[in-house]
Design a protein around this motif. Structure first.
Motif, PDB file in Angstrom:
ATOM      1  N   SER A  33       0.816  -1.211   0.000  1.00 18.02           N
ATOM      2  CA  SER A  33       0.000   0.000   0.000  1.00 18.02           C
ATOM      3  C   SER A  33       0.857   1.272   0.000  1.00 18.02           C
ATOM      4  O   SER A  33       0.393   2.337  -0.392  1.00 18.02           O
ATOM      5  N   THR A  34       2.117   1.158   0.435  1.00 18.55           N
ATOM      6  CA  THR A  34       3.010   2.321   0.389  1.00 18.55           C
ATOM      7  C   THR A  34       3.584   2.541  -1.010  1.00 18.55           C
ATOM      8  O   THR A  34       4.128   3.613  -1.294  1.00 18.55           O
TER       9      THR A  34
ATOM     10  N   ASN B 279      -0.342   3.942  -6.106  1.00 17.75           N
ATOM     11  CA  ASN B 279      -0.900   5.265  -6.350  1.00 17.75           C
ATOM     12  C   ASN B 279      -2.319   5.128  -6.876  1.00 17.75           C
ATOM     13  O   ASN B 279      -2.744   4.030  -7.273  1.00 17.75           O
ATOM     14  N   PRO B 280      -3.091   6.203  -6.897  1.00 19.41           N
ATOM     15  CA  PRO B 280      -4.475   6.136  -7.400  1.00 19.41           C
ATOM     16  C   PRO B 280      -4.572   5.452  -8.756  1.00 19.41           C
ATOM     17  O   PRO B 280      -3.732   5.689  -9.633  1.00 19.41           O
TER      18      PRO B 280
ATOM     19  N   PRO C 213      -4.158   4.190   0.071  1.00 17.02           N
ATOM     20  CA  PRO C 213      -4.318   5.485  -0.595  1.00 17.02           C
ATOM     21  C   PRO C 213      -5.649   5.580  -1.340  1.00 17.02           C
ATOM     22  O   PRO C 213      -6.162   4.569  -1.835  1.00 17.02           O
TER      23      PRO C 213
ATOM     24  N   ILE D 258      -8.995   4.661   4.709  1.00 20.69           N
ATOM     25  CA  ILE D 258      -8.859   5.350   3.428  1.00 20.69           C
ATOM     26  C   ILE D 258      -9.254   6.804   3.637  1.00 20.69           C
ATOM     27  O   ILE D 258     -10.372   7.093   4.054  1.00 20.69           O
ATOM     28  N   ASP D 259      -8.341   7.727   3.348  1.00 24.64           N
ATOM     29  CA  ASP D 259      -8.629   9.146   3.489  1.00 24.64           C
ATOM     30  C   ASP D 259      -9.239   9.705   2.212  1.00 24.64           C
ATOM     31  O   ASP D 259      -9.098   9.133   1.128  1.00 24.64           O
TER      32      ASP D 259
ATOM     33  N   ASN E 179     -12.212   3.682  -4.393  1.00 28.84           N
ATOM     34  CA  ASN E 179     -11.440   2.481  -4.066  1.00 28.84           C
ATOM     35  C   ASN E 179     -12.313   1.256  -4.283  1.00 28.84           C
ATOM     36  O   ASN E 179     -13.416   1.174  -3.750  1.00 28.84           O
TER      37      ASN E 179
END
Length: 211
Positions: A50-51, A54-55, A79, A109-110, A118
């Motif tokens: 997850s790091t 990207n979108p 993300p 999820i922000d 997502n």
């Protein structure tokens, strides 16, 4: 005519950055630089993958148990706009065991403006002991299909406090079981620019206090 067609296809197929695929296997993977980019060298944890994502990227999760014993660190911060694709409900399981830990969610999820929803597909999220508060807590648009939410207080919690983003929730053909409070909690904050939408169809809810 051929040049015009080629130009049209280029614009249609490549409107922005190319989406990437990442691969995770809790049994054969390793969280080392360069891992996760292909099936032959997968990452070991979703926390690590997850790091990298990207979108519009997709993280493919092999069959297996994703928990602290396999190296996961909770909560996993996903993300906005990154998709999760499992091997199947009951085959790919993300499970936390918070013995006394006060953690709000298993996956967070922000919100982010202009990012796609997502997507969660073909996986099980499980927490049999009640904590954390929610299996998935999101302030960003969410699209869940063919997923199982087991345990916790709330299966899926949506809090659209950021009114610059579209409040969109789609939950289709999912199973909710054993939540101590709610299968799903949604707080929509639509405005004139960003309309809210909610679809909750074809789902199975059992042994849950409320929806």
């Amino acid at each position: 005519l051929i040049s015009s067609l080629a130009l049209t296809l280029a614009v249609t197929l490549a409107p922005g950055a190319v989406a990437n695929d990442f691969f995770v296997n809790p049994l054969t993977g390793t969280d080392a630089p360069g891992s996760g980019l292909n099936l032959t060298r997968p990452a070991k944890t979703l926390s690590y993958a997850s790091t990298l994502a990207n979108p519009t990227d997709t993280i493919f999760l092999s069959a297996g148990l994703y928990d602290t014993a396999s190296g996961e660190t909770f909560p996993i911060v996903l993300p906005p706009g990154v998709h999760l694709e499992g091997a199947g409900e009951g085959l790919t399981t993300i499970q936390s065991a918070f013995a006394g830990q006060q953690i709000d969610s298993m996956i967070e999820i922000d919100a982010a403006t202009g990012m796609p929803a997502n997507k969660l597909r073909n996986l099980t999220l499980s927490q049999p002991n009640g904590l954390p508060t929610a299996l998935v807590m999101t302030s960003h648009a969410i699209d869940a299909e063919a997923c199982t939410f087991e345990g916790s207080f709330i299966g899926l919690m949506f809090e659209g406090w950021d009114d610059t983003a579209v409040d969109s929730i789609r939950v289709v053909n999912c199973t909710f079981a054993g939540q101590l409070e709610l299968a799903m909690e949604a707080v929509l904050v639509p405005d004139a620019t960003n309309r809210g939408s909610l679809e909750f169809t074809g789902n199975t809810v059992s042994q849950v206090m409320a929806i």
